[in-house]
Design a protein around this motif. Structure first.
Motif, PDB file in Angstrom:
ATOM      1  N   LEU A  31     -11.864 -18.647   9.535  1.00  0.00           N
ATOM      2  CA  LEU A  31     -11.899 -17.968  10.836  1.00  0.00           C
ATOM      3  C   LEU A  31     -12.715 -16.843  10.893  1.00  0.00           C
ATOM      4  O   LEU A  31     -12.478 -15.655   9.835  1.00  0.00           O
ATOM      5  CB  LEU A  31     -10.595 -17.413  11.148  1.00  0.00           C
ATOM      6  CG  LEU A  31      -9.533 -18.975  11.243  1.00  0.00           C
ATOM      7  CD1 LEU A  31      -8.051 -18.624  11.495  1.00  0.00           C
ATOM      8  CD2 LEU A  31      -9.984 -19.689  12.722  1.00  0.00           C
ATOM      9  N   THR A  32     -13.503 -16.477  11.792  1.00  0.00           N
ATOM     10  CA  THR A  32     -13.907 -15.388  12.037  1.00  0.00           C
ATOM     11  C   THR A  32     -12.998 -14.041  12.288  1.00  0.00           C
ATOM     12  O   THR A  32     -12.062 -14.573  13.279  1.00  0.00           O
ATOM     13  CB  THR A  32     -15.074 -15.425  13.171  1.00  0.00           C
ATOM     14  OG1 THR A  32     -16.206 -16.316  12.680  1.00  0.00           O
ATOM     15  CG2 THR A  32     -15.597 -13.900  13.655  1.00  0.00           C
ATOM     16  N   SER A  33     -13.028 -13.023  11.690  1.00  0.00           N
ATOM     17  CA  SER A  33     -11.962 -12.175  12.058  1.00  0.00           C
ATOM     18  C   SER A  33     -12.118 -10.968  11.768  1.00  0.00           C
ATOM     19  O   SER A  33     -13.423 -10.418  11.225  1.00  0.00           O
ATOM     20  CB  SER A  33     -10.902 -12.687  11.282  1.00  0.00           C
ATOM     21  OG  SER A  33     -11.034 -12.472  10.012  1.00  0.00           O
ATOM     22  N   LEU A  34     -11.352  -9.894  12.358  1.00  0.00           N
ATOM     23  CA  LEU A  34     -11.439  -8.455  12.374  1.00  0.00           C
ATOM     24  C   LEU A  34     -10.899  -8.086  11.104  1.00  0.00           C
ATOM     25  O   LEU A  34      -9.564  -8.160  11.080  1.00  0.00           O
ATOM     26  CB  LEU A  34     -11.043  -7.784  13.561  1.00  0.00           C
ATOM     27  CG  LEU A  34     -11.973  -8.013  14.585  1.00  0.00           C
ATOM     28  CD1 LEU A  34     -11.310  -8.048  16.020  1.00  0.00           C
ATOM     29  CD2 LEU A  34     -13.071  -7.037  14.444  1.00  0.00           C
ATOM     30  N   THR A  35     -11.412  -7.449  10.230  1.00  0.00           N
ATOM     31  CA  THR A  35     -10.976  -7.037   8.883  1.00  0.00           C
ATOM     32  C   THR A  35     -10.489  -5.740   8.828  1.00  0.00           C
ATOM     33  O   THR A  35     -11.415  -4.943   9.087  1.00  0.00           O
ATOM     34  CB  THR A  35     -12.178  -7.381   7.716  1.00  0.00           C
ATOM     35  OG1 THR A  35     -12.483  -8.833   7.909  1.00  0.00           O
ATOM     36  CG2 THR A  35     -11.350  -7.208   6.366  1.00  0.00           C
ATOM     37  N   ARG A  36      -9.448  -5.457   8.161  1.00  0.00           N
ATOM     38  CA  ARG A  36      -8.806  -4.088   7.898  1.00  0.00           C
ATOM     39  C   ARG A  36      -8.524  -4.050   6.373  1.00  0.00           C
ATOM     40  O   ARG A  36      -7.964  -5.074   6.108  1.00  0.00           O
ATOM     41  CB  ARG A  36      -7.793  -3.539   8.883  1.00  0.00           C
ATOM     42  CG  ARG A  36      -8.221  -3.555  10.418  1.00  0.00           C
ATOM     43  CD  ARG A  36      -7.146  -2.868  11.150  1.00  0.00           C
ATOM     44  NE  ARG A  36      -6.033  -3.815  11.280  1.00  0.00           N
ATOM     45  CZ  ARG A  36      -4.854  -3.486  11.981  1.00  0.00           C
ATOM     46  NH1 ARG A  36      -4.773  -2.134  12.355  1.00  0.00           N
ATOM     47  NH2 ARG A  36      -3.727  -4.280  11.889  1.00  0.00           N
ATOM     48  N   ASP A  37      -8.186  -2.749   5.635  1.00  0.00           N
ATOM     49  CA  ASP A  37      -7.701  -2.733   4.693  1.00  0.00           C
ATOM     50  C   ASP A  37      -6.439  -2.596   4.830  1.00  0.00           C
ATOM     51  O   ASP A  37      -6.205  -1.132   4.698  1.00  0.00           O
ATOM     52  CB  ASP A  37      -8.547  -1.837   3.702  1.00  0.00           C
ATOM     53  CG  ASP A  37      -8.225  -1.629   2.416  1.00  0.00           C
ATOM     54  OD1 ASP A  37      -6.983  -2.211   1.966  1.00  0.00           O
ATOM     55  OD2 ASP A  37      -8.798  -1.439   1.701  1.00  0.00           O
ATOM     56  N   ILE A  38      -5.500  -3.174   5.076  1.00  0.00           N
ATOM     57  CA  ILE A  38      -4.061  -2.872   5.215  1.00  0.00           C
ATOM     58  C   ILE A  38      -3.266  -2.249   4.141  1.00  0.00           C
ATOM     59  O   ILE A  38      -2.607  -1.130   4.236  1.00  0.00           O
ATOM     60  CB  ILE A  38      -3.301  -4.406   5.627  1.00  0.00           C
ATOM     61  CG1 ILE A  38      -4.090  -5.050   6.800  1.00  0.00           C
ATOM     62  CG2 ILE A  38      -1.873  -3.810   6.246  1.00  0.00           C
ATOM     63  CD1 ILE A  38      -3.970  -4.378   7.943  1.00  0.00           C
ATOM     64  N   PRO A  39      -3.650  -2.656   2.770  1.00  0.00           N
ATOM     65  CA  PRO A  39      -2.830  -1.808   1.752  1.00  0.00           C
ATOM     66  C   PRO A  39      -3.303  -0.234   1.926  1.00  0.00           C
ATOM     67  O   PRO A  39      -2.661   0.565   1.556  1.00  0.00           O
ATOM     68  CB  PRO A  39      -3.271  -2.616   0.637  1.00  0.00           C
ATOM     69  CG  PRO A  39      -3.393  -3.877   1.085  1.00  0.00           C
ATOM     70  CD  PRO A  39      -4.004  -3.801   2.196  1.00  0.00           C
ATOM     71  N   ALA A  40      -4.678   0.018   2.083  1.00  0.00           N
ATOM     72  CA  ALA A  40      -5.336   1.158   1.954  1.00  0.00           C
ATOM     73  C   ALA A  40      -4.698   1.848   3.290  1.00  0.00           C
ATOM     74  O   ALA A  40      -4.219   3.238   3.136  1.00  0.00           O
ATOM     75  CB  ALA A  40      -6.678   1.081   2.174  1.00  0.00           C
ATOM     76  N   GLY A  93       0.908  -1.134  -0.259  1.00  0.00           N
ATOM     77  CA  GLY A  93       0.094  -0.017  -0.065  1.00  0.00           C
ATOM     78  C   GLY A  93       0.773   1.328   0.092  1.00  0.00           C
ATOM     79  O   GLY A  93       0.504   2.382  -0.559  1.00  0.00           O
ATOM     80  N   ILE A  94       1.826   1.158   0.881  1.00  0.00           N
ATOM     81  CA  ILE A  94       2.733   2.525   0.947  1.00  0.00           C
ATOM     82  C   ILE A  94       3.397   2.531  -0.388  1.00  0.00           C
ATOM     83  O   ILE A  94       3.352   3.662  -0.939  1.00  0.00           O
ATOM     84  CB  ILE A  94       4.195   1.974   1.846  1.00  0.00           C
ATOM     85  CG1 ILE A  94       3.607   2.098   3.371  1.00  0.00           C
ATOM     86  CG2 ILE A  94       4.940   3.025   1.599  1.00  0.00           C
ATOM     87  CD1 ILE A  94       4.706   1.720   4.340  1.00  0.00           C
ATOM     88  N   GLU A  95       3.658   1.652  -1.090  1.00  0.00           N
ATOM     89  CA  GLU A  95       4.300   2.000  -2.569  1.00  0.00           C
ATOM     90  C   GLU A  95       3.503   2.372  -3.643  1.00  0.00           C
ATOM     91  O   GLU A  95       3.887   3.106  -4.353  1.00  0.00           O
ATOM     92  CB  GLU A  95       4.763   0.311  -3.120  1.00  0.00           C
ATOM     93  CG  GLU A  95       5.906  -0.055  -2.256  1.00  0.00           C
ATOM     94  CD  GLU A  95       7.131  -0.442  -2.974  1.00  0.00           C
ATOM     95  OE1 GLU A  95       6.848  -0.813  -4.307  1.00  0.00           O
ATOM     96  OE2 GLU A  95       8.178   0.155  -2.711  1.00  0.00           O
ATOM     97  N   ALA A  96       2.032   1.884  -3.345  1.00  0.00           N
ATOM     98  CA  ALA A  96       1.225   2.571  -4.425  1.00  0.00           C
ATOM     99  C   ALA A  96       1.231   3.973  -4.342  1.00  0.00           C
ATOM    100  O   ALA A  96       1.167   4.913  -5.309  1.00  0.00           O
ATOM    101  CB  ALA A  96      -0.108   1.827  -4.009  1.00  0.00           C
TER     102      ALA A  96
END
Lengths: 349, 349
Positions: free
Chosen positions: B291-300, B88-91
């Motif tokens: 797996l149930t999980s907490l989703t974040r948009d890491i690249p963003a 994400g940083i690179e974008a």
DNA sequence: CTGAAAGCGCTTACAG
DNA sequence: CTGAAAGCGCTTACAG
């Protein structure tokens, strides 16, 4: 915000010319031992670190190498391989105080453009070429540019720069013989991307070995290395009438996904199905049962690649100095070793 | 090996001075429109790309930012988080044609040394600070250096540079309320490294929420984020007399390991045990059940961090120009969302 | 609008 | 052994 000290500051403090400071700092003749030690002491005291840009401009070297990875933002994280490789590369690079510039690209065109730009900007002194293909336009492109490079993978016929690689044929044979010895006669392999060099090498090794043994069937299905495809293809294979009793995966992510599908279908592992993964990362030991896999030392591999590139660039890292014979065009590393774990067992036909 | 073209070549070809070429190339006043277009055409035709070192030396800017990661070679690969972040940083960086320099270090001391060297060498114009701790010596060190930086994590009280962060308190509350609603009364959490800021934030949020609801027990056990510890602690928890009916993991790798242990112990998921992961990577969808999980948009998230750093550096990326208000000292991103999957279900006490 | 010149901080032949 | 000078390839005030 401290001020950065330059050789001019040191020269003034030591009462010598900038040239003398440079000679002293770089361990070159041209200054007496006494002035040298004096200059060195002053430089250390002032906390001198040379400005990269100035140095680069003078010596026409970037003091950095580059690696371009062609993956999507979403899938790049899942493969432990790259970070381990980079980690190994860095261990060698830091020793020579070289930097690593990383770029993630989407297409080959973008990747070629990155190489051209890096070269033209003199941003890097050399590059690592990953995911070598059977017919790879990047090889000639980079060679034509005159950009020093090391292919991370091989062997490459008629290569114009060195390749560092593991023999994938031997481990491929090992797996099949191992499964055969366990009584498996129907084996499937979910392979990686067909255009990649190591996929082709493994393809051939499997075919050759299969021909030597009395398997009922040895099938290979190519994939894109993602967990999705690994799961999907596994599901299809296991739903077929004559389903395989063992499945070999070309990476660890697909193997984990395959294990998930086996659980989903209620199959006992390894009683009803044996699973083997390539590229043993920590992932393979997290599952239950743990995955039998082919283990390579990826950080060591990265370190070796960096060594070869450094020696090619002619940088005077200690390691590079010791092993100048790494200038040869093909460096073979120790092949992957089979690590048997709970996911493989005798076949029950 | 083509020759690199310099502004002198262009100046000669265009019949103007080097200064004029520089002005034309950088879109500055000082040349007429006609000469400008002429110079631009010639530059394009000759395939001109400016030498970074020369430019850096002149403008005192490296045109690059750095990221130092403190992990071991063996464990860095397993966490998809970093590669997604970097991606994400690179974008954002590429848009401003900035480079990213990556360094993997073993200790804090090494990390500080890297920052000092980068700063002194002018190798980077700024850095990303990862794994922010509750009491983090790196914060002042970097600020004292005068090195522009962005903390990847927060919020940080009295911070001397911007922090970009997700609120971890809200999702923490979401998980507990969700598990409570499913009837779970004994919940355990295998947390991350205690010294990290977000661990502390989650710790508090869990405690607060637990106090509001009628749980029988909500225990937190800290770990080092590795699969090994995830497995080990899970095994211990599940072997206890009053074992929890739900376990929450602070990352995905430990959750996968925990699922492996549950399988090992023959527990039905989610009938006998519910599992929740933080940081939804592809990993969470490979297992069975998923797996149930907490989703974040890491690249963003990475892209946002880069935007803030670029604006701090004052680089004229398009995105940075649009959002100059990102100069504020704390940028909050959308909190993680709960993605319920097969690993959670009603409690059977 | 244009050109000649100085400067960024190093390295490196070249004279003394 | 040492110092003064030129040069790497850009940018940028400063005169014309």
């Amino acid at each position: 915000m401290t001020r950065r000290v330059t050789i001019a500051d040191i020269a003034a403090a030591a009462g010598v010319s900038k040239g003398a400071v440079s000679y002293a700092l770089n361990g070159r003749p041209g200054v007496s031992e006494t002035t040298r030690t004096k200059i060195l002491a002053i430089a250390a005291e002032m906390g001198f670190v040379p400005n990269r840009a100035a140095r680069s401009l003078s010596v026409s070297s970037a003091q950095a190498v580059g690696i371009a990875l062609r993956r999507s933002a979403r899938t790049i994280g899942i493969e432990p391989y790259f970070m381990e490789l980079i980690s190994g590369i860095e261990a060698t690079l830091s020793a020579g105080s070289f930097g690593l510039t990383l770029q993630i690209v989407g297409t080959v065109e973008e990747e070629l453009e990155v190489y051209r730009r890096w070269w033209a900007e003199r941003r890097v002194d050399g590059v690592f070429l990953c995911d070598v293909g059977t017919s790879d336009q990047r090889l000639d492109f980079i060679a034509d540019l005159g950009l020093p490079a090391v292919a991370v993978g091989g062997p490459i016929e008629g290569a114009r720069f060195p390749a560092v690689w593991h023999d994938d044929a031997e481990p491929s044979r090992d797996i099949l013989e191992y499964l055969y010895a366990l009584g498996h006669r129907r084996v499937a392999r979910i392979a990686g991307i067909p255009g990649l060099l190591h996929t082709a090498i493994r393809d051939k090794a499997y075919d050759d070995t299969a021909a030597d043994l009395a398997f009922e069937s040895v099938t290979t299905i190519h994939s894109d290395y993602t967990g999705e495809q690994g799961a999907q293809i596994t599901r299809r294979l296991l739903s077929s009438a004559k389903r395989p009793t063992a499945i070999v995966y070309d990476n660890d992510v697909m193997a984990v996904a395959g294990l998930g599908v086996a659980h989903e279908l209620g199959l006992e592992i390894p009683e009803q199905l044996s699973l083997v993964a390539w590229d043993d990362s920590q992932l393979c030991r997290l599952t239950h049962p743990a995955l039998t896999s082919l283990t390579r030392d990826i950080p060591a591999y990265g370190a070796k690649c960096a060594e070869v590139l450094m020696s090619l660039i002619g940088a005077a890292t200690e390691t590079a100095l010791q092993t100048t014979e790494t200038r040869t065009f093909s460096v073979q590393c120790k092949p992957a070793q089979l690590s048997p774990r709970g996911s493989t067992g005798p076949a029950q036909n």
